[in-house]
Design a protein around this motif. Structure first.
Motif, PDB file in Angstrom:
ATOM      1  N   GLY A  14       0.799  -1.218   0.000  1.00  0.00           N
ATOM      2  CA  GLY A  14       0.000   0.000   0.000  1.00  0.00           C
ATOM      3  C   GLY A  14       0.833   1.269   0.000  1.00  0.00           C
ATOM      4  O   GLY A  14       0.294   2.357  -0.081  1.00  0.00           O
ATOM      5  N   VAL A  15       2.138   1.133   0.133  1.00  0.00           N
ATOM      6  CA  VAL A  15       3.039   2.285   0.125  1.00  0.00           C
ATOM      7  C   VAL A  15       4.015   2.115  -1.036  1.00  0.00           C
ATOM      8  O   VAL A  15       4.579   1.039  -1.226  1.00  0.00           O
ATOM      9  CB  VAL A  15       3.815   2.404   1.457  1.00  0.00           C
ATOM     10  N   THR A  16       4.181   3.191  -1.830  1.00  0.00           N
ATOM     11  CA  THR A  16       5.168   3.158  -2.907  1.00  0.00           C
ATOM     12  C   THR A  16       6.263   4.157  -2.584  1.00  0.00           C
ATOM     13  O   THR A  16       5.992   5.284  -2.172  1.00  0.00           O
ATOM     14  CB  THR A  16       4.534   3.517  -4.265  1.00  0.00           C
ATOM     15  N   THR A  25      10.824   9.733  -2.060  1.00  0.00           N
ATOM     16  CA  THR A  25       9.411  10.096  -2.018  1.00  0.00           C
ATOM     17  C   THR A  25       8.597   8.872  -1.647  1.00  0.00           C
ATOM     18  O   THR A  25       8.799   7.798  -2.213  1.00  0.00           O
ATOM     19  CB  THR A  25       8.953  10.629  -3.386  1.00  0.00           C
ATOM     20  N   ALA A  26       7.679   9.032  -0.702  1.00  0.00           N
ATOM     21  CA  ALA A  26       6.796   7.946  -0.277  1.00  0.00           C
ATOM     22  C   ALA A  26       5.350   8.374  -0.485  1.00  0.00           C
ATOM     23  O   ALA A  26       4.974   9.491  -0.134  1.00  0.00           O
ATOM     24  CB  ALA A  26       7.037   7.604   1.189  1.00  0.00           C
ATOM     25  N   LYS A  27       4.549   7.466  -1.079  1.00  0.00           N
ATOM     26  CA  LYS A  27       3.124   7.711  -1.309  1.00  0.00           C
ATOM     27  C   LYS A  27       2.333   6.620  -0.627  1.00  0.00           C
ATOM     28  O   LYS A  27       2.667   5.446  -0.739  1.00  0.00           O
ATOM     29  CB  LYS A  27       2.815   7.661  -2.805  1.00  0.00           C
ATOM     30  N   LYS A  29      -1.789   5.930   1.684  1.00  0.00           N
ATOM     31  CA  LYS A  29      -3.191   6.332   1.815  1.00  0.00           C
ATOM     32  C   LYS A  29      -3.349   7.679   2.523  1.00  0.00           C
ATOM     33  O   LYS A  29      -4.365   8.331   2.372  1.00  0.00           O
ATOM     34  CB  LYS A  29      -3.989   5.246   2.529  1.00  0.00           C
ATOM     35  N   LEU A  30      -2.345   8.115   3.285  1.00  0.00           N
ATOM     36  CA  LEU A  30      -2.451   9.398   3.999  1.00  0.00           C
ATOM     37  C   LEU A  30      -1.773  10.546   3.267  1.00  0.00           C
ATOM     38  O   LEU A  30      -1.669  11.639   3.808  1.00  0.00           O
ATOM     39  CB  LEU A  30      -1.848   9.268   5.398  1.00  0.00           C
ATOM     40  N   GLY A  31      -1.283  10.302   2.034  1.00  0.00           N
ATOM     41  CA  GLY A  31      -0.697  11.400   1.276  1.00  0.00           C
ATOM     42  C   GLY A  31       0.675  11.054   0.748  1.00  0.00           C
ATOM     43  O   GLY A  31       1.054   9.891   0.637  1.00  0.00           O
ATOM     44  N   GLN A  32       1.410  12.103   0.418  1.00  0.00           N
ATOM     45  CA  GLN A  32       2.739  11.940  -0.161  1.00  0.00           C
ATOM     46  C   GLN A  32       3.712  12.823   0.597  1.00  0.00           C
ATOM     47  O   GLN A  32       3.443  13.992   0.861  1.00  0.00           O
ATOM     48  CB  GLN A  32       2.708  12.349  -1.626  1.00  0.00           C
ATOM     49  N   GLY A  78       4.592   7.308   8.265  1.00  0.00           N
ATOM     50  CA  GLY A  78       3.651   8.430   8.231  1.00  0.00           C
ATOM     51  C   GLY A  78       2.607   8.308   7.146  1.00  0.00           C
ATOM     52  O   GLY A  78       1.430   8.560   7.387  1.00  0.00           O
ATOM     53  N   VAL A  79       3.007   7.909   5.936  1.00  0.00           N
ATOM     54  CA  VAL A  79       2.031   7.785   4.854  1.00  0.00           C
ATOM     55  C   VAL A  79       1.198   6.517   4.991  1.00  0.00           C
ATOM     56  O   VAL A  79       0.131   6.407   4.396  1.00  0.00           O
ATOM     57  CB  VAL A  79       2.693   7.843   3.452  1.00  0.00           C
TER      58      VAL A  79
END
Length: 177
Positions: A14-16, A25-27, A29-32, A78-79
């Motif tokens: 769920g995190v890229t 850079t991390a993306k 469900k809570l943003g980028q 965090g993301v």
């Protein structure tokens, strides 16, 4: 040798995470969120983990190796889940409430304190004496909580003021007759 920096940061489902030069850079469900590393540190994305290593053996590279790894771990966490700081308000008549994009604090002053809620941060007041600050950026969540606490920090005689939920106030004895 760094004990923390040696361990790669696992990237959950769920995190890229993208590594482009010195920018991570991390993306989720809570943003980028993104982080720019110093030149002495390099990050590589390999088989679902972000590995951090110093480019050379300078003192600055060794000092920032584990810091960079921890900051990347905070981006990923965090993301994915986010961070939360809880504050408590103690004192007669002291209370807090959220109105639109402002946090209104009654802290015993002759006026109400209006704190504008920054972008990326959500503040909830479940009770008038409890404030919950949450968001994806750990540094920003801690900074906002510290700014709210700074309006009226806890005093040592009666314990009145704004304090963190798990903070213990060392109490002093009052005057004796």
């Amino acid at each position: 040798m760094s004990r923390i920096g040696k361990h790669p940061v696992p990237v959950p489902a769920g995190v890229t995470v993208q590594v482009a030069g010195q920018t991570v850079t991390a993306k989720g469900k809570l943003g980028q969120l993104s982080l720019t590393l110093i030149d002495e540190i390099e990050a590589k994305l390999e088989d679902g983990k972000v590995a951090v290593a110093p480019r050379n053996e300078t003192k600055r590279a060794r000092q920032n190796w584990a810091t960079a790894r921890t900051n990347i771990a905070n981006l990923v966490a965090g993301v994915e889940k986010g961070f939360t700081k809880n504050l408590e308000i103690n004192g007669v008549g002291y209370k807090a409430m959220v109105q639109g994009t402002d946090l209104i604090l009654n802290l015993g002053f002759s006026h109400d304190v209006k704190y504008p809620i920054p972008q990326g941060i959500s503040i909830k007041c479940e009770k008038p004496t409890a404030i919950s600050v949450s968001g994806a950026d750990k540094q920003q969540v801690g900074q906002v909580a510290a700014e709210i606490r700074a309006y009226r920090g806890p005093e040592p005689y009666k314990g009145k003021g704004v304090k963190y939920e798990n903070e213990t106030i060392v109490r002093k004895e009052g005057k004796k007759k």
